[in-house]
Design a protein around this motif. Structure first.
Motif, PDB file in Angstrom:
ATOM      1  N   VAL A 211      33.353 -16.171  -6.388  1.00 59.28           N
ATOM      2  CA  VAL A 211      34.601 -16.166  -5.852  1.00 59.28           C
ATOM      3  C   VAL A 211      34.903 -14.843  -5.379  1.00 59.28           C
ATOM      4  O   VAL A 211      35.732 -14.900  -4.087  1.00 59.28           O
ATOM      5  CB  VAL A 211      35.691 -16.773  -6.977  1.00 59.28           C
ATOM      6  N   SER A 212      34.491 -13.886  -6.077  1.00 57.72           N
ATOM      7  CA  SER A 212      34.812 -12.372  -5.295  1.00 57.72           C
ATOM      8  C   SER A 212      34.314 -12.122  -3.851  1.00 57.72           C
ATOM      9  O   SER A 212      34.742 -11.758  -2.991  1.00 57.72           O
ATOM     10  CB  SER A 212      34.384 -11.442  -6.342  1.00 57.72           C
ATOM     11  N   ALA A 213      32.873 -12.736  -3.698  1.00 53.63           N
ATOM     12  CA  ALA A 213      32.529 -12.669  -2.564  1.00 53.63           C
ATOM     13  C   ALA A 213      33.206 -13.520  -1.285  1.00 53.63           C
ATOM     14  O   ALA A 213      33.020 -13.075  -0.332  1.00 53.63           O
ATOM     15  CB  ALA A 213      31.018 -13.350  -2.445  1.00 53.63           C
ATOM     16  N   ARG A 214      33.867 -14.357  -1.822  1.00 55.20           N
ATOM     17  CA  ARG A 214      34.869 -15.017  -0.916  1.00 55.20           C
ATOM     18  C   ARG A 214      36.416 -14.536  -0.885  1.00 55.20           C
ATOM     19  O   ARG A 214      37.055 -15.156  -0.128  1.00 55.20           O
ATOM     20  CB  ARG A 214      34.963 -16.433  -0.990  1.00 55.20           C
ATOM     21  N   ASN A 215      36.635 -13.427  -1.494  1.00 55.39           N
ATOM     22  CA  ASN A 215      37.900 -12.967  -1.839  1.00 55.39           C
ATOM     23  C   ASN A 215      38.793 -13.829  -2.154  1.00 55.39           C
ATOM     24  O   ASN A 215      39.921 -13.976  -1.526  1.00 55.39           O
ATOM     25  CB  ASN A 215      38.258 -12.445  -0.334  1.00 55.39           C
ATOM     26  N   SER A 216      38.646 -14.739  -3.229  1.00 58.99           N
ATOM     27  CA  SER A 216      39.507 -15.875  -3.581  1.00 58.99           C
ATOM     28  C   SER A 216      39.660 -15.967  -5.015  1.00 58.99           C
ATOM     29  O   SER A 216      38.994 -15.450  -5.687  1.00 58.99           O
ATOM     30  CB  SER A 216      38.916 -17.112  -3.098  1.00 58.99           C
ATOM     31  N   THR A 217      40.513 -16.753  -5.424  1.00 58.01           N
ATOM     32  CA  THR A 217      40.947 -17.211  -6.820  1.00 58.01           C
ATOM     33  C   THR A 217      40.699 -18.685  -6.844  1.00 58.01           C
ATOM     34  O   THR A 217      41.181 -19.470  -6.011  1.00 58.01           O
ATOM     35  CB  THR A 217      42.092 -16.409  -7.329  1.00 58.01           C
ATOM     36  N   VAL A 218      40.108 -19.127  -7.903  1.00 64.44           N
ATOM     37  CA  VAL A 218      39.823 -20.581  -8.004  1.00 64.44           C
ATOM     38  C   VAL A 218      40.526 -20.894  -9.293  1.00 64.44           C
ATOM     39  O   VAL A 218      40.274 -20.363 -10.438  1.00 64.44           O
ATOM     40  CB  VAL A 218      38.471 -20.928  -8.130  1.00 64.44           C
ATOM     41  N   VAL A 219      41.506 -21.698  -9.360  1.00 65.18           N
ATOM     42  CA  VAL A 219      42.256 -22.237 -10.518  1.00 65.18           C
ATOM     43  C   VAL A 219      41.626 -23.799 -10.670  1.00 65.18           C
ATOM     44  O   VAL A 219      41.514 -24.617  -9.845  1.00 65.18           O
ATOM     45  CB  VAL A 219      43.680 -22.492 -10.146  1.00 65.18           C
ATOM     46  N   THR A 220      41.162 -23.972 -12.037  1.00 67.99           N
ATOM     47  CA  THR A 220      40.334 -25.149 -12.627  1.00 67.99           C
ATOM     48  C   THR A 220      41.120 -25.855 -13.861  1.00 67.99           C
ATOM     49  O   THR A 220      41.373 -25.158 -14.538  1.00 67.99           O
ATOM     50  CB  THR A 220      39.151 -24.985 -12.617  1.00 67.99           C
ATOM     51  N   LEU A 221      41.194 -27.110 -13.563  1.00 66.07           N
ATOM     52  CA  LEU A 221      41.943 -27.812 -14.745  1.00 66.07           C
ATOM     53  C   LEU A 221      40.983 -28.772 -15.075  1.00 66.07           C
ATOM     54  O   LEU A 221      40.509 -29.733 -14.161  1.00 66.07           O
ATOM     55  CB  LEU A 221      43.310 -28.654 -14.303  1.00 66.07           C
ATOM     56  N   ASN A 222      40.357 -28.839 -16.202  1.00 62.13           N
ATOM     57  CA  ASN A 222      39.272 -29.659 -16.919  1.00 62.13           C
ATOM     58  C   ASN A 222      40.028 -30.387 -18.178  1.00 62.13           C
ATOM     59  O   ASN A 222      40.679 -29.804 -18.946  1.00 62.13           O
ATOM     60  CB  ASN A 222      38.403 -28.986 -17.344  1.00 62.13           C
ATOM     61  N   MET A 223      39.677 -31.812 -18.298  1.00 60.49           N
ATOM     62  CA  MET A 223      39.844 -32.381 -19.549  1.00 60.49           C
ATOM     63  C   MET A 223      39.025 -33.612 -19.680  1.00 60.49           C
ATOM     64  O   MET A 223      38.182 -33.942 -18.631  1.00 60.49           O
ATOM     65  CB  MET A 223      41.278 -33.085 -19.545  1.00 60.49           C
ATOM     66  N   GLU A 224      39.040 -34.259 -20.752  1.00 62.95           N
ATOM     67  CA  GLU A 224      38.385 -35.622 -20.895  1.00 62.95           C
ATOM     68  C   GLU A 224      39.499 -36.624 -21.367  1.00 62.95           C
ATOM     69  O   GLU A 224      40.192 -36.431 -22.253  1.00 62.95           O
ATOM     70  CB  GLU A 224      37.195 -35.479 -21.758  1.00 62.95           C
ATOM     71  N   LEU A 225      39.566 -37.758 -20.468  1.00 64.00           N
ATOM     72  CA  LEU A 225      40.536 -38.739 -20.679  1.00 64.00           C
ATOM     73  C   LEU A 225      39.889 -40.159 -21.018  1.00 64.00           C
ATOM     74  O   LEU A 225      38.518 -40.450 -20.404  1.00 64.00           O
ATOM     75  CB  LEU A 225      41.387 -39.163 -19.643  1.00 64.00           C
ATOM     76  N   SER A 226      40.307 -41.174 -21.715  1.00 60.29           N
ATOM     77  CA  SER A 226      39.836 -42.402 -21.748  1.00 60.29           C
ATOM     78  C   SER A 226      40.866 -43.368 -21.673  1.00 60.29           C
ATOM     79  O   SER A 226      42.068 -43.036 -21.967  1.00 60.29           O
ATOM     80  CB  SER A 226      39.074 -42.689 -23.487  1.00 60.29           C
ATOM     81  N   LEU A 227      40.598 -44.537 -21.146  1.00 62.37           N
ATOM     82  CA  LEU A 227      41.439 -45.560 -20.916  1.00 62.37           C
ATOM     83  C   LEU A 227      41.120 -46.870 -21.599  1.00 62.37           C
ATOM     84  O   LEU A 227      39.902 -47.556 -21.032  1.00 62.37           O
ATOM     85  CB  LEU A 227      41.650 -45.791 -19.534  1.00 62.37           C
ATOM     86  N   THR A 228      41.535 -47.499 -22.732  1.00 61.02           N
ATOM     87  CA  THR A 228      40.874 -48.401 -23.484  1.00 61.02           C
ATOM     88  C   THR A 228      41.993 -49.840 -23.604  1.00 61.02           C
ATOM     89  O   THR A 228      43.198 -49.317 -23.846  1.00 61.02           O
ATOM     90  CB  THR A 228      40.401 -48.045 -24.823  1.00 61.02           C
ATOM     91  N   GLU A 229      41.696 -50.700 -23.135  1.00 62.07           N
ATOM     92  CA  GLU A 229      42.519 -51.959 -23.114  1.00 62.07           C
ATOM     93  C   GLU A 229      42.144 -52.735 -24.441  1.00 62.07           C
ATOM     94  O   GLU A 229      40.921 -53.103 -24.720  1.00 62.07           O
ATOM     95  CB  GLU A 229      42.179 -52.937 -21.745  1.00 62.07           C
TER      96      GLU A 229
END
Length: 262
Positions: A211-229
């Motif tokens: 990201v420094s090579a692009r002069n940028s900052t990257v914000v990342t949101l990670n999680m694991e979800l499940s949907l069970t009927e």
């Protein structure tokens, strides 16, 4: 483990031995799916912004996650992942937008009670449908101003509002809300487990070489979800048809016989 039957009582004599019963349990496994979003912003934008740009990105991530959850809970898309909406496999019943629409919605809800489902279901519809039903009399030909949708409820049942209930995939496989097509969802949501597994991780990367090579900052949101009927196994459900929920129903609103428009 999930219990799939109820205890049955019998009438017995004073000293008669009552037969033993067993509670049957089925193992329902939740399948977590990785859910993530990355947002990149240049350092120039951060330096020149007259407000908290990174805070705004966090707000946008939170909003995006809420949209994602609503899309998977309410739309009737058969997603090619394990976060399938219960409405994707639910029965679809056509209901005419005529003077009896309130009674017919109530009847469809009552049919689900007759299957054995307890508790109070929620009725989900778009804002357009809500507005239409708010100007439709609950009981035709009666005095007063009681309407199908009134005081935040539909025929007396609590409501949620989401345009995603009308969402589907078009011929190109893209999500859209088809113009002029309206649905009403009925759901006993106690039979839907929308779960988070592990921690939600928000990371801000402004120093790595990538990201420094692009002069940028990257914000990342990670999680694991499940949907069970869960209702597919009870009250007449069939485990051989795993996408056939019993506690969810989709009503397709159609024009009355005397009209071509909704």
């Amino acid at each position: 483990p999930y219990s799939t039957n109820d205890v049955e009582f019998t009438v017995a004599g004073e000293v008669e031995k009552v037969g033993e019963q067993a509670l049957n349990f089925a193992k329902i496994s939740a399948t977590p799916n990785a859910v993530a979003a990355n947002v990149a912003v240049s350092h120039r934008a951060i330096n020149n912004a007259s407000f908290d740009l990174l805070g705004f990105i966090s707000y946008k991530l939170t909003k995006g996650l809420a949209i994602f959850r609503a899309l998977h809970a309410y739309s009737h898309i058969d997603f090619q992942n394990d976060l399938k909406s219960p409405f994707a496999g639910a029965d679809v019943v056509e209901i005419a937008l005529d003077e009896n629409v309130g009674k017919n919605i109530a009847i469809e809800i009552a049919k689900m009670y007759d299957l054995g489902f307890e508790g109070v279901p929620y009725v989900t519809m778009s804002k357009v449908t809500e507005t239409t039903l708010a100007y439709t009399k609950a009981i035709p030909g009666t005095a007063g101003d009681r309407t199908v949708v009134q005081d935040g409820k539909c025929v007396g049942y609590p409501m949620t509002i989401s345009g995603h209930i009308n969402g589907h995939l078009n011929a190109g496989g893209q999500y859209e809300r088809e113009a002029g097509v309206h649905y009403i969802g009925i759901g006993h949501y106690r039979y839907l487990a929308f779960e988070q597994h592990g921690e939600v991780r928000l990371t801000v990367d402004s120093q790595s070489a990538a990201v420094s090579a692009r002069n940028s900052t990257v914000v990342t949101l990670n999680m694991e979800l499940s949907l069970t009927e869960l209702s597919k196994l009870v009250n007449g459900g069939d485990n051989n048809n795993p996408h056939k929920p019993q506690a969810f129903k989709l009503l397709k609103v159609v024009a009355p016989a005397s009209s071509s428009e909704i």
